[in-house]
Design a protein around this motif. Structure first.
Motif, short mmCIF file in Angstrom:
data_model
loop_
_atom_site.label_atom_id
_atom_site.label_comp_id
_atom_site.label_asym_id
_atom_site.label_seq_id
_atom_site.Cartn_x
_atom_site.Cartn_y
_atom_site.Cartn_z
N SER A 248 0.83 -1.21 0.00
CA SER A 248 0.00 0.00 0.00
C SER A 248 0.86 1.26 0.00
O SER A 248 0.50 2.27 -0.61
N SER A 249 2.00 1.21 0.69
CA SER A 249 2.93 2.34 0.66
C SER A 249 3.67 2.39 -0.66
O SER A 249 3.87 3.46 -1.26
N ALA A 250 4.09 1.21 -1.14
CA ALA A 250 4.81 1.15 -2.42
C ALA A 250 3.95 1.69 -3.56
O ALA A 250 4.47 2.24 -4.53
N GLU A 329 -5.72 0.64 -1.92
CA GLU A 329 -4.91 1.27 -2.95
C GLU A 329 -5.71 2.11 -3.94
O GLU A 329 -5.16 2.65 -4.91
N PHE A 330 -7.02 2.24 -3.74
CA PHE A 330 -7.82 3.00 -4.70
C PHE A 330 -7.41 4.46 -4.81
O PHE A 330 -7.42 5.01 -5.92
N PRO A 331 -7.03 5.15 -3.73
CA PRO A 331 -6.56 6.53 -3.94
C PRO A 331 -5.39 6.62 -4.91
O PRO A 331 -5.36 7.51 -5.77
N HIS A 402 -3.99 9.73 5.63
CA HIS A 402 -2.64 9.58 5.08
C HIS A 402 -2.65 9.26 3.59
O HIS A 402 -1.81 9.75 2.83
N ARG A 403 -3.60 8.45 3.13
CA ARG A 403 -3.60 8.07 1.71
C ARG A 403 -4.08 9.22 0.81
O ARG A 403 -3.63 9.34 -0.33
N ILE A 404 -4.95 10.06 1.31
CA ILE A 404 -5.34 11.25 0.53
C ILE A 404 -4.14 12.18 0.40
O ILE A 404 -3.84 12.71 -0.69
N ALA A 405 -3.42 12.38 1.49
CA ALA A 405 -2.25 13.26 1.46
C ALA A 405 -1.21 12.75 0.47
O ALA A 405 -0.69 13.51 -0.36
N MET A 406 -0.89 11.45 0.53
CA MET A 406 0.14 10.91 -0.38
C MET A 406 -0.34 10.93 -1.82
O MET A 406 0.45 11.15 -2.75
N SER A 430 1.54 5.72 8.48
CA SER A 430 1.88 4.55 7.68
C SER A 430 3.23 4.64 6.98
O SER A 430 3.90 3.63 6.79
N PHE A 431 3.68 5.85 6.58
CA PHE A 431 4.89 5.98 5.78
C PHE A 431 5.62 7.25 6.20
O PHE A 431 5.64 8.25 5.47
N PRO A 432 6.26 7.23 7.39
CA PRO A 432 6.88 8.45 7.90
C PRO A 432 7.93 9.06 6.97
O PRO A 432 8.13 10.27 6.97
N GLY A 433 8.60 8.24 6.16
CA GLY A 433 9.66 8.75 5.29
C GLY A 433 9.22 9.03 3.87
O GLY A 433 10.07 9.15 2.96
N PHE A 434 7.92 9.20 3.65
CA PHE A 434 7.40 9.33 2.28
C PHE A 434 7.97 10.54 1.55
O PHE A 434 8.50 10.42 0.44
N ALA A 435 7.88 11.73 2.15
CA ALA A 435 8.36 12.93 1.46
C ALA A 435 9.85 12.85 1.20
O ALA A 435 10.33 13.26 0.13
#
Length: 444
Positions: A248-250, A329-331, A402-406, A430-435
């Motif tokens: 989901s993060s990938a 994963e829809f977003p 979190h998924r809307i933001a990403m 869910s993904f602290p290092g995303f940015a």
């Protein structure tokens, strides 16, 4: 729960994404690994555990009920107390933003002589828990919730509780898992009947920890129902678990690579469980250049290294049978569809209305704001893809999701003008290092 100060962030075109990236451990598997390690007798070691806020909520709740959990080097150690060994917590269990923590722990506690009050942030407090409350009351748990079956919620477990057969009325891996976790400390056999198969992380991990569990896969002659039978009063054995990377993060890094010209991104050790790989199959149907290599097993789960390359995507209608395998994963899919050529349609997504936000409404609003042609229709969306860049230039409300933001961070990379996400703090769940991951790929 006190909210952190909002952190707005702008995302705009910055050239190709190139290089290797890593993603946190699978969030769904991390929750289950912690809970089953807690129900084992002895010390388990977990590598690759998600370090997101949702999983840390599960850690804190188990610690509050007498389970010793500590970070050691590159992993975590859990000293299990055995099924039936949870202690009375001294205070309320703060679930933060984690619906998975809440629903699964409700199941775990329901067959223990424990009373627990669940609280959470504003987003979690809006999400209904009735689908878990009703079956847990059948086994004898006493549950008092806020109007609408919402948090705050107090659950008084029963031991011994009464096992039963449960036929799920909605496709929900969380409800299934809550009932199986409750069954660990009940005498007799708990059966969960799934009309529509959902992700099987719980079944795989229960078996790995030594539970007496049988899964009868549905066939055409039985109407396709899947029956999971768990014998209770379980004696689980500790084990070492290596949690695979979270698909989901990938998904967000993959979609970013697919829509940004010149991109090529590699992610190692991603979970590719068939019941979680719906988005990957759909993206391939859209023309995505995805390569899976070094397929292997990790913690009883299929894993692969994945390379995503920029691809001219074409629109697709989402097959209904694929929906349960990509519900989270829809977003990310909606972003891919917004930049594809042609009209994409997705229906049967009522579950998205009761996630961290109403994800159908949130995505429709945000996509419209960045210039996409989108129609919100009951339980789904119709997206008329641009086949190229979108105008962008909007400020997007993340809605504590979190998924809307990403999603809109990724969209901004393919817009003519930067897109500002009003608050990136929810991504830490869910993904602290995303940015930082996106920034690192731009710098490669």
């Amino acid at each position: 729960m006190t909210r952190s100060k909002a952190q707005p962030m702008a995302f705009g075109p910055g050239g190709p994404l190139v290089g290797a990236a890593s993603v946190p451990g699978d969030k769904s598997i991390s929750h289950r690994a912690l809970m089953l390690a807690a129900m084992a007798v002895g010390r388990s070691r977990i590598l690759g555990l998600s370090d997101g806020g949702d999983v840390l909520s599960t850690v804190a709740a188990l610690q509050a009920m007498g389970v010793r959990i500590a970070r050691r080097g590159d992993g975590w150690e859990v000293d299990g107390v055995g099924a039936g060994g949870l202690l009375q917590p001294r205070g309320a269990l703060d679930m933060g933003n984690s619906g998975t923590s809440t629903r699964l722990l409700m199941g775990l506690i329901a067959s223990h002589p424990v009373t627990a009050t669940f609280i959470g942030d504003a987003s979690l407090a809006r999400r209904p828990m009735d689908r878990v409350i009703a079956p847990l009351r059948r086994i004898g748990a006493d549950i008092a919730a806020a109007p609408g079956g919402r948090l705050p919620l107090t659950l008084r477990g029963l031991s011994p509780a009464a096992p039963a057969d449960f036929r799920l009325s909605v496709a929900s891996a969380q409800v299934k898992s809550a009932l199986l976790l409750a069954g660990l400390n009940m005498p007799g056999v708990t059966r969960v009947i799934e009309p529509v198969p959902t992700r099987d992380h719980s079944e795989r991990m229960l078996k790995a920890f030594g539970a007496d569990i049988e899964v009868a896969e549905g066939t055409e002659g039985t109407g396709g129902e899947r029956i999971i039978s768990l014998t209770g009063e379980a004696q689980l054995s500790p084990r070492d678990v290596h949690v695979p990377g979270d698909p989901s993060s990938a998904a967000f890094l993959i979609v970013a690579a697919l829509i940004v010209p010149g991109s090529e991104v590699r992610i190692e050790g991603v979970g590719v469980n068939p019941m979680r790989a719906g988005l990957f199959r759909l993206l391939e149907a859209m023309g995505a250049d995805l390569t899976f290599s070094n397929r292997r097993e990790s913690g009883g789960e299929p894993v692969a290294d994945l390379v995503a390359r920029h691809s001219p995507l074409r629109a697709v209608d989402v097959p209904p049978e694929l929906v349960p395998a990509m519900i989270d994963e829809f977003p990310a899919f909606f972003i891919a569809a917004a930049f594809a050529k042609g009209t994409s349609r997705a229906r049967g997504l009522a579950e998205l209305r009761v996630k961290e936000s109403d994800r159908i409404a949130a995505m429709a609003e945000g996509l419209g704001a960045i210039g996409a042609a989108v129609e919100e229709e009951g339980d789904g969306l119709t997206l008329h893809g641009s086949g190229g860049a979108l105008p962008g230039g909007a400020r997007i409300a993340s809605r504590l999701d979190h998924r809307i933001a990403m999603s809109f961070a990724v969209a901004g990379l393919r817009c003519s003008e930067p897109v500002t996400v009003d608050d990136m703090t929810p991504v830490s769940t869910s993904f602290p290092g995303f940015a930082a991951a996106l920034s690192g790929l731009h710098a490669s």
